[in-house]
Structure formats: structure tokens, C-alpha cells
Design a protein around this motif. Structure first.
Motif, short mmCIF file in Angstrom:
data_model
loop_
_atom_site.label_atom_id
_atom_site.label_comp_id
_atom_site.label_asym_id
_atom_site.label_seq_id
_atom_site.Cartn_x
_atom_site.Cartn_y
_atom_site.Cartn_z
N ASP A 290 0.81 -1.22 0.00
CA ASP A 290 0.00 0.00 0.00
C ASP A 290 0.85 1.27 0.00
OD1 ASP A 290 -2.52 -1.30 0.00
OD2 ASP A 290 -2.30 -1.72 2.14
N VAL A 291 2.17 1.11 -0.04
CA VAL A 291 3.08 2.25 -0.10
C VAL A 291 3.32 2.59 -1.57
CG1 VAL A 291 5.40 3.08 0.47
CG2 VAL A 291 4.20 1.55 2.05
N PRO A 292 3.35 3.88 -1.93
CA PRO A 292 3.62 4.23 -3.33
C PRO A 292 4.86 3.51 -3.84
CG PRO A 292 2.96 6.18 -2.13
CD PRO A 292 3.09 5.07 -1.11
N TYR A 293 4.71 2.86 -4.99
CA TYR A 293 5.77 2.02 -5.51
C TYR A 293 7.03 2.84 -5.84
CZ TYR A 293 8.04 -1.52 -8.40
OH TYR A 293 8.94 -2.42 -8.93
N GLY A 294 6.83 4.07 -6.30
CA GLY A 294 7.97 4.93 -6.59
C GLY A 294 8.80 5.22 -5.35
N THR A 295 8.14 5.42 -4.22
CA THR A 295 8.84 5.66 -2.96
C THR A 295 9.66 4.45 -2.55
OG1 THR A 295 7.08 7.15 -2.20
CG2 THR A 295 8.54 6.24 -0.52
N VAL A 296 9.08 3.26 -2.72
CA VAL A 296 9.79 2.02 -2.41
C VAL A 296 11.06 1.92 -3.26
CG1 VAL A 296 9.69 -0.49 -2.48
CG2 VAL A 296 7.71 0.81 -1.70
#
Length: 424
Positions: A290-296
């Protein structure tokens, strides 16, 4: 799909067989990889030859895109069965030759690309069958468990295989691997799915070259590539290709690094540390769905680069293996989420081709990195080479941060074909 009303994937018989088959084949593969790479280094004493071996093992991955149209047309569980049987037969040749005391580096190098070539049908087939076995909301969990099956067996068997190799030799490891291929074939034979493309009709009887819509193999291949062209994932694919170049170089020098730290068992420990990092990353992936994939992506590669640099800087097997483990946990999370995004967002009929295309594009530079890394290590040394790879990881992390298209990628649970730009 099997009944999952209790919310558990383990009640899904098809998934359970797929998972168990993956456990079996990966157990043998872990032993095979350790035996093959160490034996090449032991027979030649040169990282150049281990670089060549890495090229021959990873090189066929570039051709995985060619397997996509086959996977999308034929029953994927049948492809899994035949691939296991063919790979088992080839490894049995190595086992028999080793038992007779006639195994040479040239025979080993000759067999490696054929075993790997057949493997290129396995991953797309597995990824194509998975959405037909489980619901969309369980894809991240299912992918995480399958990666857990791979990395979990890698941890146990790569570490253990280094010790076994030093005690009883390569022949026993090859015999074990051949047997696991047969076991996996039996388990995969029990995986059955029902879909529009999964029938018993022979394409030759309908006049189709490979597709039930009358399209040829080439048409379907071009359609699969065109489906992701221009998508928001393209910048990531280009960056990942550069990172995989560094991974290939690292693989080529790990046997020499293991020898410097001790022996075949030290090499096995380093490989097990890498496998353990994938294991932890896979288990942790669901936490970040559920975390923005770009941030990951940004965080993953910045952490990985810094940790790998630390692994080179410290002395001793424990410190090196520990930081090597830490370096690739974030990458493990990133990879699980990446293929989950594809499976969730791509249209069903394109999943096999998209997965194969992405795998080919991201893997294309790995074998080249193995060749260059093996040769470069003799000139600049292992430490300098690994520092260079750490810098590449950091560069990719910064690139993800700067590129708005990657930085703003949504969470897996919110991704769809339109959001990612598929088919545009």
C-alpha cells in the motif's frame, strides 16, 4: 480458481502444488548453481572462466521474451512439466560424467546454456498460471510466497552445498538436482487451470501458427512488446538493465571473494546471504503493497548501494556476509512488488508476454556484466569492482528520485493498465 473462502491460499490446491513444485526444483537449483560456479573456478583458478560460466547461465534469459507467445497460447502447467523433465535429463548427464571422473570444464560450460535456456519457459509460465489460480487481491501474497520458496531453499541449500561440495564433490550435488527436477515435474503435473486460452486444441488443426485468434508467433510477440512500449515502467527497465550489469559482475567475482575469505564453504555462505536477503525481502513485500511504488524504489536502491559499499569495506566473512545480506533485502521487496504490479495491471492475455518481455529486458545486461566483471577483476581487483557496483545502485536510486514518472508510481493495490500506460 479453487475455493479461498477462508482467506487462505493454502486451501487452493493448485497454488499449493505450484508452491511445492517450486520448492523442489529450487532446492536442486541451489545445489546446482553452487556446484557449477565453484567447479568452474576450481578447475581453472580464474574469475575469467567463472565470468564465462555466469554469462552462459544468465545469457539465455535475454531470450525469455521469445517464450512469452508460447506461454500465452499453450497450457502453462504443461510447459512447467516438460521443462523440468528436460532440465533433469541434462543435469543427469553432468552427474553421470562426474561419477565416472570424466567431467571437464568444457562439458560443464557446454551444458550450462541449455539448462538455462529451458528455464526461460518456466518463469513466464509460472507467472501466467498464477493469476488463474488466485484472486487479484492475493497476488502480492502469492508472489511473495513463491519467491519465499525460491529464496528459502537457496538459503539452506546454497550454504549447505558449499560444505557438501568440499566433502563429497560435485557428482552428488548433480544427482540431487536431477532428482528434484523429476519430483517438481510430478508436482506441476497436478496444477490444472481453466481459461479461454487453456484448451486442448492443436493450433495446426485450426490453421493458427500459435494463436487462437489466427495471429502468428511474430504478431503476438510484437503485440506483447508494443503493449509496454511507452509505459511508465520503461525508465525503470532501462535503469534495472544497468543495475543487472553490476549484478552479473558481482556474481563473476564471488567465487574468488569466497576463496579469499576461506573456501568453498565461504563462497556458499556469501551466496546464502544473498538468498537470505531475497527471502526477507519477499516476506516483507506485503508490508509495502500500500506504499507508493515509486517511494519504495527510491529507498530500496539508495539503501542497497550504501550497504554493498559497507560489505566491501569491512573485513571478515561475518561482516561481509551480513552487509551483503542487508544490501539486497530492499531489492527483494522491490522485485516482488514490480511483478505484482504487472500481474495486477496488465490484461490477462498479455501477462505471459509482458512478464517474459520485462524479464528479458532487465536480464539482458547480466551476462554481459559477468563477462566484463570476470575479465575486469584481474585488472582492477574484486574490491574496486564491487565498489563500482555499489555506485551504480546509488546512481539508480538517485535516478528514481529525479524521474517524476517513477517517483510518483502508485501502490500495487491502485495500479491499473491506464495508470501505468500499458497498451498506449
Amino acid at each position: 480458481m479453487d475455493d479461498e473462502t477462508d482467506g487462505s491460499l493454502w486451501r487452493n490446491v493448485g497454488f499449493r502444488r505450484l508452491f511445492t513444485g517450486r520448492l523442489a526444483t529450487n532446492a536442486g537449483d541451489s545445489a546446482y548453481l553452487i556446484a557449477a560456479l565453484w567447479l568452474v573456478f576450481d578447475l581453472t583458478g580464474s574469475s575469467l572462466y567463472t565470468g564465462v560460466a555466469g554469462f552462459l547461465i544468465r545469457g539465455p534469459r535475454v531470450l525469455r521474451v521469445l517464450a512469452g507467445p508460447v506461454v500465452d497460447r499453450r497450457p502453462p502447467h504443461q510447459i512447467l512439466v516438460w521443462a523440468q523433465l528436460l532440465q533433469g535429463a541434462l543435469v543427469a548427464v553432468l552427474a553421470g560424467t562426474a561419477l565416472l571422473g570424466e567431467l571437464s570444464v568444457w562439458l560443464l560450460l557446454a551444458v550450462l546454456p541449455f539448462v538455462s535456456g529451458i528455464e526461460q519457459f518456466v518463469s513466464p509460465a509460472e507467472k501466467a498460471v498464477l493469476p488463474r489460480l488466485v484472486d487479484d487481491e492475493r497476488l502480492v501474497r502469492a508472489n511473495s510466497l513463491l519467491s519465499l520458496a525460491k529464496s528459502g531453499t537457496d538459503v539452506a541449500f546454497q550454504a549447505g552445498s558449499g560444505v557438501v561440495l568440499a566433502v563429497v564433490g560435485a557428482a552428488s550435488l548433480f544427482v540431487f538436482d536431477a532428482a528434484t527436477f523429476v519430483l517438481a515435474a510430478v508436482l506441476f503435473a497436478g496444477v490444472t487451470v481453466t481459461s479461454d486460452t487453456d484448451d486442448d486444441t492443436d493450433p495446426a488443426e485450426t490453421g493458427d501458427s500459435l494463436g487462437d485468434d489466427g495471429s502468428s508467433y511474430g504478431d503476438r510477440l510484437r503485440a506483447g512488446v508494443g503493449y509496454i512500449r511507452g509505459s511508465r515502467l520503461v525508465p525503470f527497465l532501462l535503469g534495472a538493465a544497468a543495475v543487472n550489469f553490476g549484478s552479473g559482475a558481482m556474481t563473476a567475482v564471488l567465487p574468488e571473494l569466497g576463496a579469499a575469505l576461506g573456501s568453498a564453504s565461504a563462497f556458499g555462505t556469501l551466496m546464502a546471504a544473498l538468498a537470505a536477503s531475497t527471502l526477507v525481502g519477499s516476506v516483507s513485500a506485503t508490508v509495502f503493497e500500500d506504499v507508493p511504488y515509486g517511494t519504495v524504489g527510491v529507498a530500496a536502491f539508495l539503501i542497497s548501494g550504501l550497504s554493498l559499499a559497507g560489505a566491501v569495506a569491512v573485513s571478515g566473512l561475518v561482516g561481509t556476509a551480513g552487509l551483503l545480506f542487508l544490501a539486497f533485502v530492499p531489492v527483494g521487496v522491490f522485485n516482488i512488488l514490480f511483478f505484482s504490479v504487472i500481474q495486477s495491471a496488465a490484461d490477462t492475455e498479455f501477462v505471459g508476454r509482458v512478464s517474459a518481455t520485462v524479464s528479458s529486458l532487465t536480464a539482458a545486461t547480466f551476462p554481459l556484466g559477468s563477462l566484463v566483471g570476470g575479465a575486469a577483476a584481474a585488472v582492477v581487483g574484486v574490491d574496486t569492482l564491487l565498489y563500482g557496483y555499489a555506485g551504480l545502485l546509488l546512481l539508480f536510486g538517485v535516478g528514481c528520485l529525479v524521474d517524476k514518472g517513477i517517483r510518483t508510481l502508485p501502490p500495487v493495490t491502485e495500479a491499473d493498465a491506464e495508470t501505468l500506460g500499458f497498451g498506449g
